[in-house]
Scaffold this active site. Structure first.
Site, PDB file in Angstrom:
ATOM      1  N   GLY A 133       0.779  -1.243   0.000  1.00 24.37           N
ATOM      2  CA  GLY A 133       0.000   0.000   0.000  1.00 24.37           C
ATOM      3  C   GLY A 133       0.805   1.285   0.000  1.00 24.37           C
ATOM      4  N   SER A 155       1.650   8.246   1.948  1.00 23.62           N
ATOM      5  CA  SER A 155       0.818   7.059   2.200  1.00 23.62           C
ATOM      6  C   SER A 155       0.841   6.657   3.674  1.00 23.62           C
ATOM      7  CB  SER A 155       1.338   5.862   1.387  1.00 23.62           C
ATOM      8  OG  SER A 155       1.209   6.087   0.010  1.00 23.62           O
ATOM      9  N   ILE A 156      -0.316   6.210   4.134  1.00 23.23           N
ATOM     10  CA  ILE A 156      -0.400   5.679   5.502  1.00 23.23           C
ATOM     11  C   ILE A 156       0.555   4.487   5.642  1.00 23.23           C
ATOM     12  CG2 ILE A 156      -1.959   4.426   7.070  1.00 23.23           C
ATOM     13  CD1 ILE A 156      -4.192   6.403   6.084  1.00 23.23           C
ATOM     14  N   ASP A 180      -0.380  -5.938  -7.887  1.00 26.47           N
ATOM     15  CA  ASP A 180      -1.715  -5.418  -8.149  1.00 26.47           C
ATOM     16  C   ASP A 180      -2.651  -6.558  -7.773  1.00 26.47           C
ATOM     17  OD1 ASP A 180      -4.200  -4.818  -9.227  1.00 26.47           O
ATOM     18  OD2 ASP A 180      -3.367  -3.812 -10.994  1.00 26.47           O
ATOM     19  N   VAL A 181      -3.436  -6.369  -6.723  1.00 30.25           N
ATOM     20  CA  VAL A 181      -4.250  -7.489  -6.211  1.00 30.25           C
ATOM     21  C   VAL A 181      -5.301  -7.944  -7.220  1.00 30.25           C
ATOM     22  CG1 VAL A 181      -3.877  -6.897  -3.775  1.00 30.25           C
ATOM     23  CG2 VAL A 181      -5.888  -5.969  -4.978  1.00 30.25           C
ATOM     24  N   TYR A 240     -18.502   9.784   1.655  1.00 28.17           N
ATOM     25  CA  TYR A 240     -17.728   8.528   1.704  1.00 28.17           C
ATOM     26  C   TYR A 240     -18.451   7.446   0.894  1.00 28.17           C
ATOM     27  CZ  TYR A 240     -14.092   5.521   3.659  1.00 28.17           C
ATOM     28  OH  TYR A 240     -13.003   4.696   3.818  1.00 28.17           O
ATOM     29  N   LYS A 256     -15.942  -0.645   3.846  1.00 28.71           N
ATOM     30  CA  LYS A 256     -15.124  -0.698   5.073  1.00 28.71           C
ATOM     31  C   LYS A 256     -15.862  -1.451   6.183  1.00 28.71           C
ATOM     32  CE  LYS A 256     -11.431   1.718   3.790  1.00 28.71           C
ATOM     33  NZ  LYS A 256     -10.149   1.057   3.502  1.00 28.71           N
ATOM     34  N   ARG A 298      -4.418  13.512   4.268  1.00 32.43           N
ATOM     35  CA  ARG A 298      -4.375  13.909   2.852  1.00 32.43           C
ATOM     36  C   ARG A 298      -3.426  12.981   2.086  1.00 32.43           C
ATOM     37  NH1 ARG A 298      -6.232  18.736   1.117  1.00 32.43           N
ATOM     38  NH2 ARG A 298      -5.899  19.857   3.063  1.00 32.43           N
ATOM     39  N   THR A 299      -3.998  12.034   1.356  1.00 26.99           N
ATOM     40  CA  THR A 299      -3.213  11.072   0.562  1.00 26.99           C
ATOM     41  C   THR A 299      -3.794  11.018  -0.847  1.00 26.99           C
ATOM     42  OG1 THR A 299      -4.671   9.249   1.127  1.00 26.99           O
ATOM     43  CG2 THR A 299      -2.791   9.585   2.594  1.00 26.99           C
ATOM     44  N   ALA A 332      -5.221   8.425  -2.297  1.00 26.61           N
ATOM     45  CA  ALA A 332      -6.533   7.756  -2.266  1.00 26.61           C
ATOM     46  C   ALA A 332      -7.599   8.724  -1.763  1.00 26.61           C
ATOM     47  CB  ALA A 332      -6.472   6.516  -1.382  1.00 26.61           C
TER      48      ALA A 332
HETATM   49  P1  NAD Z   1      -2.622   5.941  -0.778  1.00 24.66           P
HETATM   50  O1  NAD Z   1      -3.160   6.400  -2.085  1.00 24.66           O
HETATM   51  O2  NAD Z   1      -1.311   6.445  -0.345  1.00 24.66           O
HETATM   52  O3  NAD Z   1      -2.607   4.352  -0.685  1.00 24.66           O
HETATM   53  C1  NAD Z   1      -3.572   3.539  -1.323  1.00 24.66           C
HETATM   54  C2  NAD Z   1      -2.812   2.361  -1.853  1.00 24.66           C
HETATM   55  O4  NAD Z   1      -3.713   1.411  -2.441  1.00 24.66           O
HETATM   56  C3  NAD Z   1      -1.819   2.763  -2.954  1.00 24.66           C
HETATM   57  O5  NAD Z   1      -0.523   2.341  -2.607  1.00 24.66           O
HETATM   58  C4  NAD Z   1      -2.302   1.999  -4.176  1.00 24.66           C
HETATM   59  O6  NAD Z   1      -1.254   1.550  -5.002  1.00 24.66           O
HETATM   60  C5  NAD Z   1      -2.988   0.823  -3.497  1.00 24.66           C
HETATM   61  N1  NAD Z   1      -3.866   0.110  -4.431  1.00 24.66           N
HETATM   62  C6  NAD Z   1      -4.955   0.576  -5.102  1.00 24.66           C
HETATM   63  N2  NAD Z   1      -5.412  -0.395  -5.929  1.00 24.66           N
HETATM   64  C7  NAD Z   1      -4.615  -1.475  -5.754  1.00 24.66           C
HETATM   65  C8  NAD Z   1      -4.559  -2.757  -6.333  1.00 24.66           C
HETATM   66  N3  NAD Z   1      -5.431  -3.144  -7.278  1.00 24.66           N
HETATM   67  N4  NAD Z   1      -3.589  -3.629  -5.921  1.00 24.66           N
HETATM   68  C9  NAD Z   1      -2.686  -3.262  -4.984  1.00 24.66           C
HETATM   69  N5  NAD Z   1      -2.674  -2.037  -4.413  1.00 24.66           N
HETATM   70  C10 NAD Z   1      -3.625  -1.157  -4.804  1.00 24.66           C
HETATM   71  O7  NAD Z   1      -3.766   6.331   0.291  1.00 24.66           O
HETATM   72  P2  NAD Z   1      -3.949   5.992   1.842  1.00 24.66           P
HETATM   73  O8  NAD Z   1      -4.912   7.001   2.330  1.00 24.66           O
HETATM   74  O9  NAD Z   1      -2.635   5.835   2.494  1.00 24.66           O
HETATM   75  O10 NAD Z   1      -4.719   4.611   1.789  1.00 24.66           O
HETATM   76  C11 NAD Z   1      -4.311   3.463   2.495  1.00 24.66           C
HETATM   77  C12 NAD Z   1      -5.497   2.835   3.225  1.00 24.66           C
HETATM   78  O11 NAD Z   1      -5.885   3.709   4.281  1.00 24.66           O
HETATM   79  C13 NAD Z   1      -6.746   2.634   2.375  1.00 24.66           C
HETATM   80  O12 NAD Z   1      -7.349   1.399   2.743  1.00 24.66           O
HETATM   81  C14 NAD Z   1      -7.644   3.777   2.811  1.00 24.66           C
HETATM   82  O13 NAD Z   1      -9.017   3.503   2.627  1.00 24.66           O
HETATM   83  C15 NAD Z   1      -7.287   3.830   4.277  1.00 24.66           C
HETATM   84  N6  NAD Z   1      -7.639   5.056   5.002  1.00 24.66           N
HETATM   85  C16 NAD Z   1      -7.298   6.276   4.519  1.00 24.66           C
HETATM   86  C17 NAD Z   1      -7.638   7.407   5.221  1.00 24.66           C
HETATM   87  C18 NAD Z   1      -7.283   8.767   4.703  1.00 24.66           C
HETATM   88  O14 NAD Z   1      -7.902   9.741   5.134  1.00 24.66           O
HETATM   89  N7  NAD Z   1      -6.324   8.907   3.827  1.00 24.66           N
HETATM   90  C19 NAD Z   1      -8.340   7.304   6.431  1.00 24.66           C
HETATM   91  C20 NAD Z   1      -8.679   6.047   6.910  1.00 24.66           C
HETATM   92  C21 NAD Z   1      -8.330   4.928   6.180  1.00 24.66           C
END
Ligand code: NAD
Length: 275
Positions: free
Chosen positions: A34, A40-41, A85-86, A176, A183, A213-214, A216
């Site tokens: 991820g 990224s988180i 890529d899943v 959302y 989720k 802020r990412t 996604a």
């Molecule tokens: P991010 O865009 O940095 O990370 C999302 C990741 O998902 C990316 O690395 C992307 O490559 C990966 N991804 C998407 N499709 C994919 C696939 N088919 N195969 C493999 N990887 C794939 O954004 P983020 O915010 O760090 O997101 C990480 C997680 O945190 C997500 O599950 C998101 O829902 C969750 N989340 C985000 C927030 C937020 O506010 N940003 C809050 C709570 C939860």
């Protein structure tokens, strides 16, 4: 000035359990799925885990993403950097096959992956297409089940699996949309897997960070409003950083958290307790 002394009784208590009492991930091997970039988180989590001594395997989505992820994997001194890529048949299996050949075991895995087609993500749930909904469910939820299935045989001595959820699983959060039900399913999956994998001492949790802020997050309409609201209404009147999420993730995969499984662990400056 006299330094405080620990009584013999306290020492005896501390020494009665021979397992570690300090946060230390040296000797642990973990998979991080991820990381897209340094916002990224997953990057915040990987950095904390590495700082505590864990050895990491890192994946990237595709060749375009590799350019961003490779330098970060370098900073983590990652032992493995693999495409994943899943949605590509066989790619997740290949990641675990490589880990089996290289390490022979795995101690933890983080799934910080989500995706929904923009048209569906930004539409009311009523208008979501079946294909968009099932793609979001497949990438953001069922891929965690697949990851768990592949990880479990490598966790002969137990381990930890982490998914990444959001408060929208529990309450309706504006904009959302379909990701709320997705989720919610992910959190139910975490609980079910915690029960199925508990006998193997594999612990399963969902991290639930506040808004960050990412890339996604940029797909969610009016995301700035979510950030404003989180900062205004959370008890600490602050947003969380990926470092703060990472510190909790590192704690959860450590032996210190061995008494927990099946939790949704909020890292949101307390926002979720507000009525
Ligand atoms: P991010 O865009 O940095 O990370 C999302 C990741 O998902 C990316 O690395 C992307 O490559 C990966 N991804 C998407 N499709 C994919 C696939 N088919 N195969 C493999 N990887 C794939 O954004 P983020 O915010 O760090 O997101 C990480 C997680 O945190 C997500 O599950 C998101 O829902 C969750 N989340 C985000 C927030 C937020 O506010 N940003 C809050 C709570 C939860």
């Amino acid at each position: 000035m006299n330094s405080p002394s620990i009584s013999t009784e306290e020492n005896t208590l501390a020494n009665s359990d021979p397992r570690p009492h300090t946060l230390d991930l040296r000797g642990q091997r973990g998979l991080i799925i991820g990381i897209a970039n340094d916002h990224s988180i997953a990057w915040g989590c990987a950095r904390s885990m590495r700082a505590l001594g864990a050895e990491l395997a890192v994946t990237y989505l595709n060749e375009k993403a590799k350019a961003w992820v490779q330098p970060l994997a370098g900073q983590l001194q990652a032992s493995l950097l693999l495409p994943c890529d899943v949605r590509q048949p066989g790619q997740l299996d290949a990641v675990f096959e490589t880990i089996r050949n290289h390490w022979g075991r795995l101690d933890f895995a983080l799934h910080a992956v989500a995706y929904a087609p923009k048209k569906d993500l930004q539409a009311p749930l009523l208008d979501t297409s079946a294909s968009g909904f099932s793609m979001a469910m497949d990438v953001s939820c069922h891929s965690f089940v697949r990851m768990a299935r592949l990880a479990a045989p490598l966790m002969e001595h137990g381990g930890t699996l982490l998914a990444t959820s959001y408060y929208g699983a529990e309450k309706v959060i504006g904009h959302y949309n379909l990701m709320g039900p997705v989720k919610a399913a992910l959190e139910a999956v975490v609980r079910q897997l915690a029960v199925e994998l508990g006998p193997q001492h594999i612990r399963v949790h969902a991290l639930s960070p506040g808004p960050v802020r990412t890339r996604a997050a940029s797909g969610i309409a009016a995301f700035d409003e979510l950030l404003d609201q989180a900062a205004r209404r959370s008890p600490e009147h602050t947003l969380v950083s990926i470092e703060e999420v990472g510190a909790v993730a590192a704690g959860l995969v450590s032996d210190l958290a061995r008494g927990m499984t099946g939790n949704v662990v909020f890292v949101d400056a307390g926002y979720h307790i507000m009525g």
